[in-house]
Motif scaffolding. Structure first.
Motif, PDB file in Angstrom:
ATOM      1  N   LEU A 192      -9.895   7.808  -2.058  1.00 27.16           N
ATOM      2  CA  LEU A 192      -9.534   7.456  -3.418  1.00 27.16           C
ATOM      3  C   LEU A 192      -8.237   8.202  -3.690  1.00 27.16           C
ATOM      4  CD1 LEU A 192     -10.265   6.047  -6.086  1.00 27.16           C
ATOM      5  CD2 LEU A 192     -11.465   8.114  -6.753  1.00 27.16           C
ATOM      6  N   LYS A 193      -7.174   7.418  -3.886  1.00 25.10           N
ATOM      7  CA  LYS A 193      -5.850   8.015  -4.066  1.00 25.10           C
ATOM      8  C   LYS A 193      -5.306   7.488  -5.377  1.00 25.10           C
ATOM      9  CE  LYS A 193      -1.630   9.448  -3.085  1.00 25.10           C
ATOM     10  NZ  LYS A 193      -1.374  10.876  -3.276  1.00 25.10           N
ATOM     11  N   TRP A 194      -4.670   8.358  -6.126  1.00 19.65           N
ATOM     12  CA  TRP A 194      -4.044   7.861  -7.346  1.00 19.65           C
ATOM     13  C   TRP A 194      -2.707   8.548  -7.562  1.00 19.65           C
ATOM     14  CZ3 TRP A 194      -8.241  11.031  -7.063  1.00 19.65           C
ATOM     15  CH2 TRP A 194      -8.201  12.270  -7.718  1.00 19.65           C
ATOM     16  N   ARG A 195      -1.816   7.835  -8.265  1.00 13.51           N
ATOM     17  CA  ARG A 195      -0.522   8.425  -8.588  1.00 13.51           C
ATOM     18  C   ARG A 195      -0.323   8.322 -10.089  1.00 13.51           C
ATOM     19  NH1 ARG A 195       3.106   4.956  -9.206  1.00 13.51           N
ATOM     20  NH2 ARG A 195       2.822   5.643 -11.314  1.00 13.51           N
ATOM     21  N   VAL A 196      -0.096   9.476 -10.672  1.00 14.12           N
ATOM     22  CA  VAL A 196       0.016   9.548 -12.131  1.00 14.12           C
ATOM     23  C   VAL A 196       1.462   9.291 -12.552  1.00 14.12           C
ATOM     24  CG1 VAL A 196      -1.887  11.191 -12.229  1.00 14.12           C
ATOM     25  CG2 VAL A 196       0.475  12.039 -12.162  1.00 14.12           C
ATOM     26  N   PRO A 197       1.660   8.872 -13.797  1.00 17.45           N
ATOM     27  CA  PRO A 197       3.024   8.571 -14.263  1.00 17.45           C
ATOM     28  C   PRO A 197       3.964   9.778 -14.254  1.00 17.45           C
ATOM     29  CG  PRO A 197       1.388   8.268 -16.032  1.00 17.45           C
ATOM     30  CD  PRO A 197       0.634   8.421 -14.775  1.00 17.45           C
ATOM     31  N   SER A 198       3.429  10.970 -14.469  1.00 16.20           N
ATOM     32  CA  SER A 198       4.307  12.156 -14.511  1.00 16.20           C
ATOM     33  C   SER A 198       4.970  12.428 -13.164  1.00 16.20           C
ATOM     34  CB  SER A 198       3.510  13.410 -14.917  1.00 16.20           C
ATOM     35  OG  SER A 198       3.211  13.396 -16.291  1.00 16.20           O
ATOM     36  N   TYR A 199       4.350  11.920 -12.104  1.00 15.60           N
ATOM     37  CA  TYR A 199       4.767  12.262 -10.739  1.00 15.60           C
ATOM     38  C   TYR A 199       6.268  12.090 -10.503  1.00 15.60           C
ATOM     39  CZ  TYR A 199       3.576  12.740  -5.717  1.00 15.60           C
ATOM     40  OH  TYR A 199       3.440  13.159  -4.416  1.00 15.60           O
ATOM     41  N   MET A 200       6.822  10.964 -10.933  1.00 15.31           N
ATOM     42  CA  MET A 200       8.250  10.713 -10.682  1.00 15.31           C
ATOM     43  C   MET A 200       9.153  11.358 -11.723  1.00 15.31           C
ATOM     44  SD  MET A 200       6.183   8.129  -9.706  1.00 15.31           S
ATOM     45  CE  MET A 200       6.147   7.027 -11.106  1.00 15.31           C
ATOM     46  N   ASN A 201       8.554  11.611 -12.893  1.00 14.14           N
ATOM     47  CA  ASN A 201       9.389  12.125 -13.988  1.00 14.14           C
ATOM     48  C   ASN A 201       9.985  13.500 -13.703  1.00 14.14           C
ATOM     49  OD1 ASN A 201       8.899   9.825 -15.445  1.00 14.14           O
ATOM     50  ND2 ASN A 201       7.305  10.717 -16.720  1.00 14.14           N
ATOM     51  N   TRP A 202       9.278  14.302 -12.908  1.00 15.56           N
ATOM     52  CA  TRP A 202       9.774  15.656 -12.607  1.00 15.56           C
ATOM     53  C   TRP A 202      11.132  15.598 -11.941  1.00 15.56           C
ATOM     54  CZ3 TRP A 202       7.419  19.428 -14.992  1.00 15.56           C
ATOM     55  CH2 TRP A 202       6.074  19.276 -15.319  1.00 15.56           C
ATOM     56  N   ASP A 203      11.240  14.659 -10.978  1.00 16.10           N
ATOM     57  CA  ASP A 203      12.488  14.553 -10.237  1.00 16.10           C
ATOM     58  C   ASP A 203      13.609  14.071 -11.155  1.00 16.10           C
ATOM     59  OD1 ASP A 203      13.968  14.759  -7.916  1.00 16.10           O
ATOM     60  OD2 ASP A 203      13.560  12.695  -7.285  1.00 16.10           O
ATOM     61  N   ALA A 204      13.263  13.176 -12.091  1.00 14.16           N
ATOM     62  CA  ALA A 204      14.278  12.648 -13.013  1.00 14.16           C
ATOM     63  C   ALA A 204      14.853  13.737 -13.915  1.00 14.16           C
ATOM     64  CB  ALA A 204      13.684  11.517 -13.847  1.00 14.16           C
ATOM     65  N   LEU A 205      14.131  14.871 -14.020  1.00 11.00           N
ATOM     66  CA  LEU A 205      14.655  15.992 -14.816  1.00 11.00           C
ATOM     67  C   LEU A 205      15.973  16.506 -14.232  1.00 11.00           C
ATOM     68  CD1 LEU A 205      11.495  18.120 -15.686  1.00 11.00           C
ATOM     69  CD2 LEU A 205      13.001  16.950 -17.294  1.00 11.00           C
TER      70      LEU A 205
END
Lengths: 360, 303, 180
Positions: free
Chosen positions: A319-332
């Motif tokens: 069971l794998k999931w990817r949360v929306p925050s995951y990519m936002n960190w890099d966009a910082l």
């Protein structure tokens, strides 16, 4: 150019959760960023393989309390898809109600934090008090102010009586005025505009490049909402506008969230009006056959995706999931570059970061 | 420590929060105790501090992840003595749903002395207030203040303050008379809070509230509703009572009226679920062990 | 819809240089998902280029190790892409020992964290990753955590639960009444 590196922790970043940044600065200006994650890593993707489907409903609700309903509801959708279960129509509406209630509370919490960082203490407290209407609503209907325990495999495990539906309707009526007022305040208040306009800009091409989702993407002009692109549950029958902004700055992100909170009130009202009577869950103890599937939803912070693989036993193979925050960190990286160290907390909180979601 | 003069004003008790890898539920609720009027810790004579060195009470949330451990212990060490430590939510108390993960090293009391536990998932702000008030009282005692604590002097004391929240998912209750021993509750419990022990006399049920996520899933799947959710939210307790916070019950075995072998009694709740109405025949059959039941019904007819 | 399906398989076939078949599923809401297994692990690179040409977005990468695959001597990785609301999952098989795949970071920037994450959880080497440091796992945790731990080990064998329950049962007797 001579640069130095400073280390910032949750207190300096005005975060509720432990996340650390190594920021490269030229004087007071940010030139580089390294995000140090993992402090809230609880090994959850491993734990879910050691627990059965039922236990995972509750475990996943404890992934993060701010978007707590999105996880069990998306997980249950995945299990139902594998098992070929069609949940009752009433359950679809009840799941949407739970999700939208959480969306309002989550967006208001972020909105309050923004006020707090700007130094608008009175506004911060006002937003937190408005949020209390939602907290009381959750407590009265679901029995807890954060974790709703609304989902089970095959549907939901709470129902609305005529009385509780009327109460929910009344609470939503109470939210309208304050939400409209907050939107006006964040849109027009000079002090807020001065601090948020033009700050932490993420252009549309950058938003595409960094693959951001949710309010962060929509504030940069990307018209993408899973509820529309990939309808699930009751959303194929509910009417709403996808809130978007073009500015890509801290202000635009706040405006998107406040419009979504107001739109959520209307979605809940539609559910109350359209919800058919009937069962709230299908077969209580279904067999889960071998299979694999994808389930997606629009969590408060954006696209949430679950992948489930089963082998016919009552525990997931993966069971794998990817949360929306995951990519936002890099966009910082993009948002912070060129801004002063003093603006870091405001920009960081404008992505409404969720660390417990990110770290799992 | 020497008692201080009686008419000295009591200084505010300063609180410091440490997140040891939580889902942020307890943290967001603690934030309301600093921002929402009806839950404000000021009423207990407390206020939040931004620095561990300026704190008297430490509030710890989360199950203590391996990665955050050293940071938590360092911050904890910076709080000056005497201090009072409060474990907020079931995660720091028992690991909660995260126990036995490779990334979790708690419970927190493996590393530092805890004084007060506030179970809940997350605890209601009133439960947080109650735990904080207890901690403040304890801290003042340790410092030798003799004046009554503000929360005791004020009309609404922390145990019975205003109305209890309605419909709250609080402590679970077990009714042994309704239990059919199917153990579905144990199977669905994410926190591993339920266990059954079988002895010669019966099936013994134990639920440890300090490991419970208060999700009510056990009750949802219980076929006879032997488990029910109560609205009891007041559960904060001293560390010495940590392991005593249990709900227990025994489903005593009864002898089969025919052969005498022992069996679990059939709960009336199960008969209601299965037959709606009972008859003398059903009442008689329920006192038999499965084998004798088979013999008397199917076997009997054949003969 | 036919047009779209055709476009996707043609583009992937073009990039990897052989015919691929995508299995499409449509759920009750009309949401489409595509599933495709590539013949070789290295083909993920041209396939990802194809997805980029289709203006797709990398949504998530799932590495996994099922008992069934292990019997065949392989491990698997699934790459989930978003094509404007349609999820396309491209799966590859890699050997159990010495698994290597090329990094997708130069095509999809957000592959970065996804790859760092599965590198610390599984025994897979990503060739060409710009920053192959650990992401979430503490340095004290053994590498390839999910592989070391899947047979119950000291951390996940419930030792902690057992110790706590012993204390609970020692302080409460079996009759449901607290020991005075």
């Amino acid at each position: 150019m001579s640069t130095s590196v400073i280390k910032l922790g949750p207190h300096q970043l005005a975060l509720e959760e432990p996340m650390y940044f190594r920021v490269e600065v030229d004087g007071e200006i940010v030139v580089g960023l390294d995000v140090l994650a993992g402090y809230v890593h609880r090994g959850m993707e491993h734990l879910v393989m050691k627990r059965n489907f039922y236990q995972n409903i509750t475990l996943l609700e404890r992934l993060c309390s701010l978007c707590s309903n999105s996880h069990p509801s998306t997980f249950c959708t995945a299990v139902e898809e594998v098992a070929g279960i069609r949940i009752p129509a009433r359950a679809e509406y009840l799941r949407a109600i739970a999700d939208e209630i959480k969306r309002i509370s989550s967006h208001l919490f972020n909105c309050a934090i923004i006020a707090h960082i700007i130094g608008q203490t009175a506004l911060f407290k006002t937003v937190m008090e408005i949020r209390e209407i939602m907290q009381d609503t959750k407590e009265s209907i679901y029995g807890n102010r954060m974790d709703l325990a609304a989902n089970c495999i095959g549907g939901v495990r709470y129902d609305l009586t005529p009385e509780s539906a009327a109460y929910l309707g009344k609470q939503m009526e109470r939210m309208k005025g304050p939400l409209d007022e907050l939107y006006r305040t964040y849109a027009t208040d000079q002090a807020i505009r001065t601090r948020t306009e033009g700050l932490g800009i993420l252009s549309k091409p950058d938003a595409v490049n960094y693959a951001v989702v949710g309010p962060v993407a929509r504030a940069s002009g990307i018209v993408y909402d899973v509820r529309k692109k990939n309808p699930y549950g009751a959303y194929d029958r509910l009417r709403f506008e996808v809130a978007t902004e073009q500015g890509g700055d801290v202000r635009a992100r706040a405006m998107v969230r406040l419009r979504e909170a107001r739109e959520a009130v209307s979605l809940i009202e539609q559910c109350l009006a359209d919800m058919p009577p009937g069962a709230i869950y299908a077969d209580t103890l279904p067999e889960i056959p071998a299979g694999e599937t994808i389930a997606k939803s629009e969590a408060p912070r954006g696209e949430l995706i679950y992948y489930l693989k089963t082998d016919g036993t009552d525990m997931p193979v993966r069971l794998k999931w990817r949360v929306p925050s995951y990519m936002n960190w890099d966009a910082l990286q993009v948002m912070l570059k060129g801004h002063s160290v003093a603006d870091i907390p405001l920009i960081v909180n404008s992505i409404d970061p969720c660390i417990s979601c990110t770290d799992r | 420590m020497e008692a201080l003069p009686e008419n000295d004003p009591i200084p505010p008790v300063r609180l410091y929060r440490i997140n040891a890898g939580s889902c942020n539920g307890c943290d967001v609720e603690l934030a309301t105790t600093a921002s929402v009027a009806r839950f404000d810790v000021e009423r207990w004579g407390c206020r939040y501090s931004e620095s561990p060195a300026d704190a008297d009470i430490v509030l710890i949330t989360g199950p203590l992840t391996v990665r955050v451990r050293d940071k938590v212990l360092r911050l904890y060490g910076e709080v000056s003595e005497p201090k009072v430590t409060v474990a907020v939510g079931v995660c720091p108390i028992s690991g909660g749903v995260f126990r036995d993960s490779y990334a979790v090293v708690g419970p927190i009391d493996r590393y530092l002395p805890v004084d007060i536990n506030v179970p809940g998932c997350p605890p209601h702000p009133r439960a947080l207030g109650a735990g904080i008030a207890k901690a403040a009282t304890l801290w003042r005692e340790r410092c030798g203040y003799t004046q009554p604590s503000p929360e005791l002097a004020s009309p609404g004391n922390y145990d019975g303050d205003a109305v209890a929240p309605t419909g709250l998912r609080g402590k679970m209750r077990f009714n042994a008379a309704a239990c059919v021993g199917c153990r579905m509750c144990e199977h669905v419990c994410a926190g591993g809070a339920i266990r059954f022990d079988e002895t010669d006399t019966g099936l013994h049920f134990t639920l440890w509230h300090n490991s419970c996520a208060f999700c009510g899933l056990c009750s949802h799947y219980c076929p006879t509703k032997a488990l029910s959710v109560t609205d009891e939210w007041q559960m904060s307790h001293l560390q010495e009572d940590k392991y005593r916070l249990v709900e227990q019950g025994v489903v005593s075995f009864v002898p089969c009226t025919d052969c005498g072998s022992i069996l679990l009694p059939v709960a009336p709740e199960l008969l209601r679920v299965a037959y709606r109405e009972t008859s003398r025949e059903i009442e008689r059959l329920k006192t038999l062990c499965p084998e004798c039941r088979q013999k008397q019904s199917i076997g009997g007819i054949r003969r | 819809m036919m047009e779209f399906k055709k476009k996707v398989s043609e583009m992937i076939s073009l990039w990897i240089g052989e015919e691929v078949a995508v299995e499409w599923r449509i759920d009750i809401k009309g949401v489409m998902t595509g599933w495709c297994r590539l013949q070789e692990g290295t083909l993920i690179l041209p396939a990802a280029e194809a997805v980029a040409c289709l203006e797709g977005r990398l949504s998530m990468i799932t590495a996994y190790l099922s008992e069934q695959a292990k019997l065949k001597g392989v491990r698997e990785i699934s790459f989930h892409f978003d094509l404007n609301g349609t999820t396309l999952t491209l799966s590859i098989e890699l050997p159990l020992e010495g698994a290597r795949i090329p990094s997708l970071t130069h095509i999809f920037r957000n592959a970065d964290w996804n790859e760092r994450e599965f590198m610390e959880l599984y025994d897979i080497q990503v060739v060409g990753h710009p920053d192959p440091r650990r992401l979430f796992l503490d340095k004290s945790i053994d590498p390839a955590a999910f592989e070391r731990l899947i047979p119950y080990s000291t951390f996940s064998n419930g030792a902690n639960s057992k110790a706590l329950w012993e204390k609970v049962m020692a302080q409460n007797n079996h009759t449901g009444k607290e020991i005075p």
